[in-house]
Enzyme design. Structure first.
Site, PDB file in Angstrom:
ATOM      1  N   LYS A 119     -11.579  13.515 -21.728  1.00 48.83           N
ATOM      2  CA  LYS A 119     -12.428  14.364 -20.888  1.00 48.83           C
ATOM      3  C   LYS A 119     -13.878  13.935 -20.976  1.00 48.83           C
ATOM      4  CE  LYS A 119     -13.551  18.126 -18.503  1.00 48.83           C
ATOM      5  NZ  LYS A 119     -13.505  19.556 -18.806  1.00 48.83           N
TER       6      LYS A 119
ATOM      7  N   HIS B 288     -11.874  21.229 -11.630  1.00 46.26           N
ATOM      8  CA  HIS B 288     -12.401  22.463 -11.036  1.00 46.26           C
ATOM      9  C   HIS B 288     -13.379  22.212  -9.881  1.00 46.26           C
ATOM     10  CE1 HIS B 288     -15.428  21.451 -13.985  1.00 46.26           C
ATOM     11  NE2 HIS B 288     -14.815  22.007 -14.992  1.00 46.26           N
TER      12      HIS B 288
ATOM     13  N   ASP C  73      -8.816  26.561 -15.588  1.00 50.13           N
ATOM     14  CA  ASP C  73     -10.079  26.602 -16.318  1.00 50.13           C
ATOM     15  C   ASP C  73     -10.238  27.941 -17.038  1.00 50.13           C
ATOM     16  OD1 ASP C  73     -12.413  25.676 -17.393  1.00 50.13           O
ATOM     17  OD2 ASP C  73     -13.606  25.923 -15.578  1.00 50.13           O
TER      18      ASP C  73
ATOM     19  N   HIS D  28      -8.741  26.376 -21.555  1.00 49.39           N
ATOM     20  CA  HIS D  28      -9.461  26.466 -22.850  1.00 49.39           C
ATOM     21  C   HIS D  28      -8.760  27.509 -23.715  1.00 49.39           C
ATOM     22  CE1 HIS D  28     -12.925  24.150 -21.272  1.00 49.39           C
ATOM     23  NE2 HIS D  28     -12.560  24.718 -20.118  1.00 49.39           N
TER      24      HIS D  28
ATOM     25  N   HIS E 206      -5.677  22.541 -16.808  1.00 49.79           N
ATOM     26  CA  HIS E 206      -7.050  22.698 -17.332  1.00 49.79           C
ATOM     27  C   HIS E 206      -7.167  24.083 -17.963  1.00 49.79           C
ATOM     28  CE1 HIS E 206     -11.617  21.924 -16.814  1.00 49.79           C
ATOM     29  NE2 HIS E 206     -11.459  22.970 -17.631  1.00 49.79           N
TER      30      HIS E 206
ATOM     31  N   HIS F  56     -15.716  16.586 -15.790  1.00 47.93           N
ATOM     32  CA  HIS F  56     -16.520  17.739 -15.367  1.00 47.93           C
ATOM     33  C   HIS F  56     -17.635  17.150 -14.505  1.00 47.93           C
ATOM     34  CE1 HIS F  56     -18.293  21.880 -15.978  1.00 47.93           C
ATOM     35  NE2 HIS F  56     -19.205  21.227 -15.269  1.00 47.93           N
TER      36      HIS F  56
HETATM   37  C1  NCD Z   1     -15.765  26.413 -19.823  1.00 49.21           C
HETATM   38  C2  NCD Z   1     -15.721  26.947 -21.256  1.00 49.21           C
HETATM   39  O1  NCD Z   1     -16.013  28.126 -21.463  1.00 49.21           O
HETATM   40  O2  NCD Z   1     -15.365  26.188 -22.165  1.00 49.21           O
HETATM   41  N1  NCD Z   1     -16.587  27.286 -19.035  1.00 49.21           N
HETATM   42  C3  NCD Z   1     -16.589  27.383 -17.687  1.00 49.21           C
HETATM   43  O3  NCD Z   1     -17.413  28.088 -17.140  1.00 49.21           O
HETATM   44  N2  NCD Z   1     -15.726  26.734 -16.941  1.00 49.21           N
HETATM   45  C4  NCD Z   1     -16.240  25.024 -19.833  1.00 49.21           C
HETATM   46  C5  NCD Z   1     -16.017  24.294 -18.559  1.00 49.21           C
HETATM   47  O4  NCD Z   1     -14.877  23.993 -18.190  1.00 49.21           O
HETATM   48  O5  NCD Z   1     -17.003  23.989 -17.883  1.00 49.21           O
HETATM   49 ZN    ZN Z   2     -13.025  23.960 -18.328  1.00 49.68          ZN
END
Ligand code: NCD
Ligand code: ZN
Length: 344
Positions: A98, A173, A246, A15, A13, A135
């Site tokens: 997702k 998460h 995450d 970003h 996971h 999520h």
């Molecule tokens: C994530 C993001 O910034 O894209 N932010 C977070 O707080 N985890 C999005 C997500 O996974 O919820």
């Molecule tokens: Zn995330």
């Protein structure tokens, strides 16, 4: 010096974003992970297989020279996603899609308003062997932010799992004892990722002694009894729990703002953070399963065959990471010391 050698880990996971952030976020993950699941909540989100495969190419191009890091891309489900989109994606080798409830987190505005109307997609995914990544929080103004995960379990997750026993689901998460209990009690088709911040911190670390914007993520950090439940889940060595950082980079001025955004940029220090947690729980022998085996097994992918080595060594996380173009990222745990370091 004490060292710890484990199979090269994967991050299920992550970003990466695009634009100015991409080179840095890919560098940080490729430093230690062989594979990472690249979340699709870009602006605009990645809603088709074509876009997902283009994004994969973008990430591959951003890799440091000589890196064999492999992004795993996924589809972002919306109210408009059709069965055919799932069929095409499966045919193109996309392993997962997702589900973000609309409005629940960063870049989720174009996501799903009515989860139940997606049931035909879930049926198709189960048939195609595609994983559903969730999520798991409700976006209901009447529900307290600290209860949004547990309410999601009752309102949506229980019914989905019951209706689609064959569907492989990753509860992303997880942040509560309710989520840990749910995953433990569910079939082997239900697993969960756990972030370093939810293992290391609780809501005091967000709110006591001044607001700490770099500890703000969604799901929001909970009280310490939940943190303890997550820690317990990883020390059992259960195959249902695996690594998903995450890691979510946001520019410094987006985080340190009157309306700061959610996300912790953990990738630059991820394996070191997890090693610290497992050591503090006297469970370093369980790190390799969590970081390198359980996720690959759940995704039905081969385990990595090479190794990384961590050294027991105190070092200080950099205060900031400048990006090309002048923007700045603040890494999670900036300026704090860690007790393990990757030997590069
Ligand atoms: C994530 C993001 O910034 O894209 N932010 C977070 O707080 N985890 C999005 C997500 O996974 O919820
Ligand atoms: Zn995330």
């Amino acid at each position: 010096m004490q060292t710890l050698t484990i199979t090269t880990p994967d991050d299920w996971h992550c970003h990466f974003r695009d634009g100015d952030t991409l080179t840095e976020s890919v560098r940080a993950s490729a430093r230690v992970f062989r594979r990472a699941l690249a979340m699709p909540n870009l602006t605009p989100p990645i809603t088709t297989a074509k876009r997902a495969l283009e994004y994969r190419e973008q990430i591959l191009t951003a890799r440091p020279a000589g890196s064999d890091f492999e992004p795993v891309v996924t589809l972002y489900l919306t109210d408009a996603t059709k069965r055919e989109d799932i069929q095409i994606a499966a045919k193109q080798g996309i392993k997962a899609a997702k589900l973000y409830p609309a409005g629940v987190t960063t870049n989720s505005d174009s996501a799903v308003n009515s989860i139940e109307t997606l049931y035909p997609l879930f049926e198709e995914m189960a048939q195609q062997g595609m994983l559903l990544l969730i999520h798991g929080e409700v976006n209901d103004p009447d529900i307290d932010i600290f209860d949004r995960e547990s309410v999601f379990i009752d309102r949506h997750l229980q019914p989905i799992v019951k209706a689609f026993p064959e569907l492989k689901i990753v509860f992303e998460h997880v942040s509560t004892s309710e989520a840990v209990d749910f995953v433990n009690g569910a079939s082997e088709n239900v697993a969960a990722t756990i972030t370093p911040q939810h293992l290391l911190l609780n809501r005091n670390d967000l709110l006591v002694g001044g607001l700490k914007p770099h500890n703000y993520c969604l799901p929001i950090l909970k009280r310490s009894s939940h943190q303890v439940a997550l820690q317990k889940a990883i020390t059992t060595g259960s195959k249902k729990f695996f690594l998903g950082t995450d890691s979510a980079p946001h520019e410094q001025n987006q985080k340190e703002s009157a309306c700061g955004c959610a996300g912790c940029y953990t990738a630059p220090v991820a394996i070191e953070l997890y090693a610290q947690v497992f050591e503090s729980l006297d469970a370093l022998d369980k790190l390799e399963g969590f970081a390198s085996h359980h996720g690959a097994d759940f995704y039905g992918l081969p385990r990595n065959t090479d190794k990384i080595t961590l050294a027991k060594k105190t070092w200080t996380v950099p205060e900031k990471i400048p990006l090309n173009g002048g923007k700045i990222l603040i890494p999670f745990f900036a300026g704090q010391s860690l007790s393990w370091q990757l030997q590069e």
